[in-house]
Design a protein around this motif. Structure first.
Motif, short mmCIF file in Angstrom:
data_model
loop_
_atom_site.label_atom_id
_atom_site.label_comp_id
_atom_site.label_asym_id
_atom_site.label_seq_id
_atom_site.Cartn_x
_atom_site.Cartn_y
_atom_site.Cartn_z
N GLY A 13 57.62 10.10 41.95
CA GLY A 13 56.29 10.37 41.43
C GLY A 13 55.81 11.76 41.82
N GLY A 14 56.73 12.69 41.95
CA GLY A 14 56.39 14.06 42.32
C GLY A 14 56.24 14.29 43.81
N ALA A 15 56.31 13.23 44.61
CA ALA A 15 56.16 13.36 46.06
C ALA A 15 57.53 13.33 46.73
CB ALA A 15 55.31 12.23 46.61
N TRP A 16 57.72 14.20 47.72
CA TRP A 16 58.97 14.26 48.47
C TRP A 16 59.10 13.00 49.32
CZ3 TRP A 16 59.90 14.53 53.81
CH2 TRP A 16 61.20 14.86 54.17
N ILE A 17 60.26 12.30 49.20
CA ILE A 17 60.46 11.10 50.01
C ILE A 17 61.71 11.19 50.88
CG2 ILE A 17 59.16 9.56 48.49
CD1 ILE A 17 61.87 8.56 47.39
N GLY A 18 62.46 12.26 50.77
CA GLY A 18 63.65 12.43 51.60
C GLY A 18 64.59 13.43 50.99
N GLY A 19 65.77 13.53 51.59
CA GLY A 19 66.77 14.45 51.08
C GLY A 19 67.71 14.91 52.16
N SER A 20 68.21 16.14 51.99
CA SER A 20 69.20 16.67 52.92
C SER A 20 69.18 18.19 52.92
CB SER A 20 70.59 16.18 52.52
OG SER A 20 71.58 16.78 53.32
N ALA A 21 69.30 18.76 54.10
CA ALA A 21 69.43 20.21 54.24
C ALA A 21 70.89 20.60 54.43
CB ALA A 21 68.60 20.70 55.41
N ALA A 22 71.80 19.67 54.20
CA ALA A 22 73.23 19.91 54.42
C ALA A 22 73.82 21.05 53.61
CB ALA A 22 74.02 18.63 54.17
N PRO A 23 73.29 21.40 52.43
CA PRO A 23 73.86 22.56 51.73
C PRO A 23 73.85 23.84 52.58
CG PRO A 23 72.56 21.30 50.21
CD PRO A 23 72.32 20.72 51.59
N GLU A 24 73.00 23.88 53.58
CA GLU A 24 72.95 25.02 54.49
C GLU A 24 74.32 25.25 55.15
OE1 GLU A 24 71.16 28.24 56.03
OE2 GLU A 24 70.04 26.79 54.85
N ILE A 25 75.12 24.20 55.27
CA ILE A 25 76.45 24.28 55.89
C ILE A 25 77.32 25.32 55.19
CG2 ILE A 25 78.61 23.00 56.26
CD1 ILE A 25 76.84 20.46 56.57
N VAL A 26 77.16 25.48 53.89
CA VAL A 26 78.04 26.38 53.14
C VAL A 26 77.40 27.74 52.82
CG1 VAL A 26 79.39 24.53 52.11
CG2 VAL A 26 77.41 25.39 50.90
N THR A 27 76.15 27.95 53.21
CA THR A 27 75.49 29.21 52.91
C THR A 27 76.26 30.37 53.54
OG1 THR A 27 73.35 28.12 52.78
CG2 THR A 27 73.33 30.50 53.12
N GLY A 28 76.77 31.24 52.68
CA GLY A 28 77.48 32.42 53.13
C GLY A 28 78.91 32.21 53.56
N ARG A 29 79.40 30.98 53.62
CA ARG A 29 80.77 30.71 54.07
C ARG A 29 81.29 29.40 53.47
NH1 ARG A 29 76.85 29.98 57.72
NH2 ARG A 29 76.87 28.12 58.95
N ALA A 30 81.53 29.42 52.18
CA ALA A 30 81.84 28.21 51.43
C ALA A 30 83.34 27.96 51.31
CB ALA A 30 81.21 28.28 50.05
N ASP A 31 84.00 27.60 52.42
CA ASP A 31 85.39 27.18 52.29
C ASP A 31 85.42 25.70 51.91
OD1 ASP A 31 85.58 25.45 54.74
OD2 ASP A 31 85.27 27.36 55.77
N GLU A 32 86.58 25.22 51.48
CA GLU A 32 86.69 23.84 50.96
C GLU A 32 86.23 22.80 51.97
OE1 GLU A 32 90.57 23.09 49.35
OE2 GLU A 32 90.25 24.49 47.70
N ARG A 33 86.59 22.97 53.23
CA ARG A 33 86.22 21.98 54.25
C ARG A 33 84.70 21.90 54.40
NH1 ARG A 33 86.57 23.47 59.54
NH2 ARG A 33 85.58 21.89 60.78
N ARG A 34 84.03 23.04 54.40
CA ARG A 34 82.57 23.04 54.52
C ARG A 34 81.91 22.44 53.29
NH1 ARG A 34 80.39 26.48 58.58
NH2 ARG A 34 81.99 27.72 59.59
N VAL A 35 82.46 22.71 52.11
CA VAL A 35 81.92 22.14 50.87
C VAL A 35 82.04 20.62 50.91
CG1 VAL A 35 82.24 21.98 48.37
CG2 VAL A 35 82.28 24.22 49.50
N GLU A 36 83.18 20.11 51.32
CA GLU A 36 83.37 18.66 51.42
C GLU A 36 82.39 18.04 52.42
OE1 GLU A 36 88.15 18.52 50.40
OE2 GLU A 36 87.50 18.35 52.48
N THR A 37 82.24 18.68 53.57
CA THR A 37 81.31 18.18 54.60
C THR A 37 79.88 18.18 54.09
OG1 THR A 37 82.76 18.95 56.37
CG2 THR A 37 80.44 18.59 56.94
N ALA A 38 79.47 19.26 53.45
CA ALA A 38 78.11 19.35 52.91
C ALA A 38 77.89 18.31 51.82
CB ALA A 38 77.85 20.75 52.37
N ALA A 39 78.86 18.13 50.94
CA ALA A 39 78.72 17.14 49.85
C ALA A 39 78.58 15.74 50.41
CB ALA A 39 79.92 17.22 48.90
N ARG A 40 79.41 15.38 51.39
CA ARG A 40 79.30 14.06 52.02
C ARG A 40 77.91 13.87 52.65
NH1 ARG A 40 84.05 15.51 54.50
NH2 ARG A 40 85.81 14.86 53.23
#
Length: 99
Positions: A13-40
């Motif tokens: 309903g337009g209100a934030w109810i949760g989520g994840s900041a995990a994409p930060e794991i790959v900011t500036g250094r996106a190797d496959e292992r970090r991408v998999e970890t962030a996606a999980r």
């Protein structure tokens, strides 16, 4: 669900109810292992929000919550819940070169 910089937000309903900041794991250094970890971590965070809101395991309708998992193969991210052989729910594959 929206992306906010290096985070994913689940809105209701337009209100934030949760989520994840995990994409930060790959900011500036996106190797496959970090991408998999962030996606999980992202799909796990979203799963927790949905299960809490629905008051039942998600994406399963009963029993245990299926484990989130992800794998990069030939430059494509695959993410799912449950086993790789018999996923309960699979997300659309995402070509990493598209980012």
């Amino acid at each position: 669900m929206t992306d906010e910089g290096a985070s994913v937000r689940v809105l209701r309903g337009g209100a934030w109810i949760g989520g994840s900041a995990a994409p930060e794991i790959v900011t500036g250094r996106a190797d496959e292992r970090r991408v998999e970890t962030a996606a999980r971590a992202v799909i796990s965070g979203v799963q927790d929000v949905f299960a809490e809101v629905l008051a039942e395991p998600w994406p399963a309708s009963r029993g245990e919550m299926p484990a989130p998992d992800a794998r990069v193969e030939e430059g494509v991210l695959h993410a799912w819940f449950g086993s790789a052989e018999r996923p309960v729910l699979s997300l659309e594959p995402y070509e990493l070169s598209a980012r």
